[in-house]
Design a protein around this motif. Structure first.
Motif, PDB file in Angstrom:
ATOM      1  N   PHE A 168      52.552  24.816  -6.348  1.00 45.40           N
ATOM      2  CA  PHE A 168      53.151  25.714  -5.454  1.00 45.40           C
ATOM      3  C   PHE A 168      52.693  26.043  -3.977  1.00 45.40           C
ATOM      4  O   PHE A 168      51.330  26.312  -4.052  1.00 45.40           O
ATOM      5  N   GLY A 169      53.460  26.053  -3.216  1.00 49.99           N
ATOM      6  CA  GLY A 169      53.009  26.494  -1.687  1.00 49.99           C
ATOM      7  C   GLY A 169      54.172  27.362  -1.180  1.00 49.99           C
ATOM      8  O   GLY A 169      55.306  27.294  -1.406  1.00 49.99           O
ATOM      9  N   VAL A 170      54.034  27.715  -0.037  1.00 50.19           N
ATOM     10  CA  VAL A 170      54.950  28.292   0.820  1.00 50.19           C
ATOM     11  C   VAL A 170      55.506  27.273   2.005  1.00 50.19           C
ATOM     12  O   VAL A 170      54.570  26.585   2.328  1.00 50.19           O
ATOM     13  N   VAL A 171      56.875  27.206   1.796  1.00 48.50           N
ATOM     14  CA  VAL A 171      57.321  26.281   2.860  1.00 48.50           C
ATOM     15  C   VAL A 171      58.547  27.090   3.967  1.00 48.50           C
ATOM     16  O   VAL A 171      58.762  28.157   3.705  1.00 48.50           O
ATOM     17  N   ALA A 172      58.664  26.617   4.949  1.00 44.96           N
ATOM     18  CA  ALA A 172      59.669  27.037   5.935  1.00 44.96           C
ATOM     19  C   ALA A 172      60.184  26.160   6.796  1.00 44.96           C
ATOM     20  O   ALA A 172      59.538  24.894   6.865  1.00 44.96           O
ATOM     21  N   ALA A 173      61.221  26.560   7.624  1.00 48.68           N
ATOM     22  CA  ALA A 173      61.752  25.506   8.529  1.00 48.68           C
ATOM     23  C   ALA A 173      60.835  25.227   9.637  1.00 48.68           C
ATOM     24  O   ALA A 173      59.960  26.255  10.096  1.00 48.68           O
ATOM     25  N   PRO A 174      60.462  24.146  10.398  1.00 46.15           N
ATOM     26  CA  PRO A 174      59.771  23.768  11.604  1.00 46.15           C
ATOM     27  C   PRO A 174      59.916  24.930  12.497  1.00 46.15           C
ATOM     28  O   PRO A 174      61.348  25.299  12.918  1.00 46.15           O
ATOM     29  N   GLY A 175      58.908  25.580  13.081  1.00 42.84           N
ATOM     30  CA  GLY A 175      59.058  26.534  14.303  1.00 42.84           C
ATOM     31  C   GLY A 175      59.273  27.668  13.685  1.00 42.84           C
ATOM     32  O   GLY A 175      59.333  28.809  14.521  1.00 42.84           O
ATOM     33  N   TYR A 176      59.412  28.082  12.356  1.00 46.40           N
ATOM     34  CA  TYR A 176      59.772  29.374  11.830  1.00 46.40           C
ATOM     35  C   TYR A 176      58.527  30.205  12.028  1.00 46.40           C
ATOM     36  O   TYR A 176      57.293  29.789  11.711  1.00 46.40           O
ATOM     37  N   PRO A 177      58.466  31.272  12.472  1.00 49.45           N
ATOM     38  CA  PRO A 177      57.528  32.232  12.951  1.00 49.45           C
ATOM     39  C   PRO A 177      56.462  32.883  11.709  1.00 49.45           C
ATOM     40  O   PRO A 177      56.518  34.078  11.386  1.00 49.45           O
ATOM     41  N   ALA A 178      55.947  31.950  10.891  1.00 48.17           N
ATOM     42  CA  ALA A 178      55.254  32.314   9.771  1.00 48.17           C
ATOM     43  C   ALA A 178      53.674  31.733  10.286  1.00 48.17           C
ATOM     44  O   ALA A 178      53.398  30.954  10.604  1.00 48.17           O
ATOM     45  N   ARG A 179      52.765  32.350   9.695  1.00 54.63           N
ATOM     46  CA  ARG A 179      51.397  32.153   9.945  1.00 54.63           C
ATOM     47  C   ARG A 179      50.478  32.733   8.973  1.00 54.63           C
ATOM     48  O   ARG A 179      50.557  33.886   8.410  1.00 54.63           O
ATOM     49  N   LEU A 180      49.287  32.300   8.812  1.00 54.23           N
ATOM     50  CA  LEU A 180      48.252  32.770   7.945  1.00 54.23           C
ATOM     51  C   LEU A 180      47.060  33.356   8.952  1.00 54.23           C
ATOM     52  O   LEU A 180      46.696  32.664   9.976  1.00 54.23           O
ATOM     53  N   ALA A 181      46.645  34.500   8.498  1.00 52.40           N
ATOM     54  CA  ALA A 181      46.048  35.277   9.520  1.00 52.40           C
ATOM     55  C   ALA A 181      45.226  36.308   8.705  1.00 52.40           C
ATOM     56  O   ALA A 181      45.837  37.270   8.142  1.00 52.40           O
ATOM     57  N   ASP A 182      43.803  36.365   8.741  1.00 49.26           N
ATOM     58  CA  ASP A 182      42.993  37.432   7.933  1.00 49.26           C
ATOM     59  C   ASP A 182      43.325  37.607   6.621  1.00 49.26           C
ATOM     60  O   ASP A 182      43.639  38.706   6.124  1.00 49.26           O
ATOM     61  N   GLY A 183      43.620  36.556   5.641  1.00 48.31           N
ATOM     62  CA  GLY A 183      43.966  36.723   4.175  1.00 48.31           C
ATOM     63  C   GLY A 183      45.271  37.106   4.016  1.00 48.31           C
ATOM     64  O   GLY A 183      45.701  37.688   3.290  1.00 48.31           O
TER      65      GLY A 183
END
Length: 295
Positions: A168-183
């Motif tokens: 399993f992983g997290v998916v989103a549409a290209p350009g969707y404002p999702a990010r990984l930061a500081d855990g």
């Protein structure tokens, strides 16, 4: 101890007379003589000790007791005929009934099923596609294929046959404002599954990442969750095999790496029936095919 029943042919004759409203027509349908059917009716009257017909001119009209018994006999004969037909068809063409989510069936299983059919052309696979909630109520399938069995009774979990890792992983549409930061995984909206919400918790435990999403929406099927993600409505956590087509087509991007969930895919056999040789062949093929899909 059960009550003794009259012979099956007697009950069939009685049901036919009531349904056709004629001894003669019942005799024709059953391939017997008028006298033979009349004799069976008398035997049934004598055995039961109740009148089942009233005189109606020169014919017979079933009374309330007769109608009640005829209805019970018709239901029993219908069930017996249906079950016998199933067993007969199984003997001539073995069948394995498989219940799984509609998303898994359409997104992965059906596209791969031709390989099983080529290897075992004499075995029919009958799919029952449903939601995760309805799968927990499935009573007739030989196998229930799933990845999340936390909501199942302990005895079902104990009988589960592990098939392969689930990733399993997290998916989103290209350009969707999702990010990984500081855990953390930070996104405006998280997409939930109505009946398997544990996927997000398992993903967080597996990755050590916390989810920060001020809003959430939910859907009853994984397919709808993925469509919502494609539409840019939020981030979804998805099994890699089920999201692969969208990832390859560029409709989705992976916000995080895919990671294995401990329990993986499994098949839960029927509670009462032993696993048939045909079902065992399908389980072995499914395990090999699922593992090859992520190799």
């Amino acid at each position: 101890m059960t009550d003794r029943l009259p012979p099956l042919q007697t009950l069939r004759a009685f049901e036919a007379v009531v349904r056709l409203r004629s001894v003669s027509r019942a005799a024709d349908e059953l391939g017997r003589t008028h006298g033979a059917v009349s004799k069976q009716l008398r035997a049934l009257h004598d055995d039961l000790g109740l009148q089942l017909f009233d005189k109606a001119g020169t014919g017979l009209k079933p009374n309330a007791v007769g109608l009640e018994l005829a209805d019970a006999v018709a239901q029993a004969l219908g069930h017996l005929s249906s079950r016998y037909g199933q067993l007969r068809r199984h003997a001539r063409s073995p069948e394995v009934r498989v219940a799984c989510s509609a998303t898994f069936a359409m997104g992965w299983l059906v596209p791969h099923l031709a390989a099983f059919a080529q290897a075992h052309p004499d075995i029919r696979i009958r799919l029952s596609m449903t939601s995760a909630r309805e799968m927990r109520e499935e009573q007739d399938a030989d196998l229930v294929v799933l990845w999340d069995r936390a909501a199942y009774p302990p005895e079902d979990q104990a009988r589960a046959i592990r098939l392969a890792d689930s990733s399993f992983g997290v998916v989103a549409a290209p350009g969707y404002p999702a990010r990984l930061a500081d855990g953390r995984l930070v996104a405006p909206c998280r997409i939930l599954h109505d009946h398997t919400r544990g996927a997000w918790d398992q993903w967080s435990r597996a990755t050590g990442l916390q989810v920060e999403a001020p809003a959430s929406i939910s859907f009853p099927h994984t397919h709808l969750c993925l469509r919502a993600a494609v539409a840019g409505m939020g981030v979804a956590v998805a099994e890699r095999r089920l999201a692969l087509a969208d990832l390859q087509a560029g409709r989705l991007v992976a916000v995080s790496d895919f990671c294995a969930f401990p329990e993986g895919f499994a098949a839960i056999p029927h509670r009462a029936r032993p696993l048939s040789p045909e079902a065992r062949l399908f389980v072995d093929w499914l395990s090999t095919a699922l593992q090859a899909a992520v190799a």
